[in-house]
Scaffold this active site. Structure first.
Site, mmCIF file in Angstrom:
data_model
loop_
_atom_site.group_PDB
_atom_site.id
_atom_site.type_symbol
_atom_site.label_atom_id
_atom_site.label_comp_id
_atom_site.label_asym_id
_atom_site.label_seq_id
_atom_site.Cartn_x
_atom_site.Cartn_y
_atom_site.Cartn_z
ATOM 1 N N ASP A 1 3.858 -7.993 -2.852
ATOM 2 C CA ASP A 1 2.624 -8.519 -3.438
ATOM 3 C C ASP A 1 2.681 -8.354 -4.952
ATOM 4 O OD1 ASP A 1 -0.314 -9.392 -2.545
ATOM 5 O OD2 ASP A 1 -0.500 -8.058 -4.267
ATOM 6 N N ASP B 1 3.085 -15.777 -3.952
ATOM 7 C CA ASP B 1 4.060 -14.828 -4.511
ATOM 8 C C ASP B 1 5.462 -15.417 -4.609
ATOM 9 O OD1 ASP B 1 2.580 -11.951 -4.520
ATOM 10 O OD2 ASP B 1 1.920 -13.137 -2.810
ATOM 11 N N HIS C 1 -6.014 -5.421 -5.496
ATOM 12 C CA HIS C 1 -5.322 -6.064 -6.620
ATOM 13 C C HIS C 1 -4.428 -5.095 -7.392
ATOM 14 C CE1 HIS C 1 -7.085 -9.898 -5.871
ATOM 15 N NE2 HIS C 1 -8.307 -9.471 -6.077
ATOM 16 N N ASP D 1 -2.060 -3.029 -2.383
ATOM 17 C CA ASP D 1 -2.165 -4.219 -1.525
ATOM 18 C C ASP D 1 -1.005 -4.261 -0.539
ATOM 19 O OD1 ASP D 1 -4.488 -4.969 -2.725
ATOM 20 O OD2 ASP D 1 -3.675 -6.687 -3.808
#
Length: 359
Positions: A177, A278, A335, A340
């Site tokens: 992430d 991503d 975030h 995450d």
């Protein structure tokens, strides 16, 4: 009612007064002391106690960060759970006092003036959660055992009954992430990666193999926007001290090799991301800007949002909604890339426990 195999300690902390209720092999012991060190020393003096016993600690409103800073025998404490967080998450209620929770659930109690009476109410709340179907093992957290951020000491208890898990098409899943430079209501070009985190999950027993995290110094837009700092929690000095992307990528590749994720037989994993951004947008943009190329394993991934929706027959738009659906409490900061990754890992673990096959 099922207790953990470890001793269950209900921990109460009121200013300079500390108490603990130990449930161990059917016995119920009450211990009080002036300090936490003395309190746990007294626990270990209980006659008939296994000297190698590890403990699961229950609190109400005491965070894992505070416990990690207390004078506790961390080497003996396996897991921790804050019943306040469990109550609010499981019943989808706002923050509430212990007595407020007891009244809302119509739990009878004699009083809550002493720390012993408070432990009685906490034990009844714990039992009520179990009676209502709460799977408490999904809320256990590990205490930090090193002098660093507790989020870096993320541990998930591995599944013990591996025979119940379905065979997966990949031996490992790597949860990824990215966090990148950003601005409110305006797209930054180029958008550069500023945090590169990952968690390796074994599909065989759902154990955490290793974790990786590095902050990256952006080049095109070296100064982070106020919006970016507030959204991600990443501070300007962290990226200032970070490596450039090419150096960070080499460190990541070495990490993959060290963990035998990349061998002469090819990649031993597939990436899992929360959405397609991503690896479909963010990484290709960074690679183009950095004038680099990456191996093919960065071009294959599982979008966990899509897999989640297909498996549970319900559309979920983000990580938080998936966690809410599974009644999993949020760990760390949303975030934050590494937090995450850890929370997405917990979603994946639950899905595999529930019988999903991720391909």
């Amino acid at each position: 009612m099922e207790w953990p195999e470890e001793g269950l300690v209900i921990y109460v902390d009121r200013k300079d007064e500390f108490g603990a209720r130990l449930i161990y092999r059917g016995d119920d012991h009450w211990i009080s002391a002036i300090g936490t060190a003395t309190l746990f020393q007294n626990i270990f003096r209980i006659e008939g106690l296994d000297p190698q016993m590890s403990m699961c600690v229950l609190t109400y409103g005491i965070t894992v960060e505070k416990l990690s800073q207390a004078d506790l025998p961390l080497e003996r404490i396996e897991y921790f759970v804050d019943l306040k967080e469990v109550y609010c998450t499981y019943y989808k209620e706002k923050k509430i006092s212990l007595l407020g929770a007891a009244k809302a659930l119509k739990i009878p109690y004699q009083g809550c003036k002493t720390i012993k009476e408070e432990s009685d109410v906490m034990l009844k709340l714990y039992n009520k959660l179990l009676e209502d179907g709460c799977r408490m093992e999904h809320y256990w957290q590990a205490l930090a055992r090193e002098e660093k951020s507790t989020s870096n000491d993320f541990v998930i208890p591995p599944v013990t009954d591996v025979m119940r898990l379905k065979k997966q098409p990949y031996p490992h899943y790597i949860i990824l992430d990215f966090e990148a430079t950003c601005e409110n209501n305006r797209r930054i070009m180029p958008q550069e990666i500023i945090e590169f985190p990952s968690v390796i999950l074994s599909s065989k027993d759902l154990s955490i193999v290793d974790q990786f995290q590095v902050y990256i110094r952006p080049v095109a837009h070296p100064k982070l926007s106020k919006f970016c700092i507030e959204l991600t929690g990443i501070q300007q000095e962290w990226v200032n001290a970070g490596a450039t992307f090419d150096v960070a990528y080499r460190a990541y590749h070495e990490w993959l090799v060290k963990n035998k994720m990349v061998t002469s037989d090819g990649a031993q994993f597939i990436f899992i991301t929360c959405g397609d951004w991503d690896l479909k947008t963010c990484l290709p943009g960074q690679i183009t800007y950095s004038n680099m190329s990456v191996p093919n394993h960065f071009t294959r991934w599982i979008n966990i949002k899509r897999s989640f929706s297909e498996f549970y027959k319900t559309k979920m738009g983000d990580m938080i909604s998936m966690m809410d659906h599974l009644k999993l409490p949020m760990m760390g900061r949303h975030h934050s890339g590494i937090d995450d990754c850890r929370n997405i890992t917990r979603i994946v673990q639950r899905m595999l426990q529930d019988g999903a096959v991720l391909r």
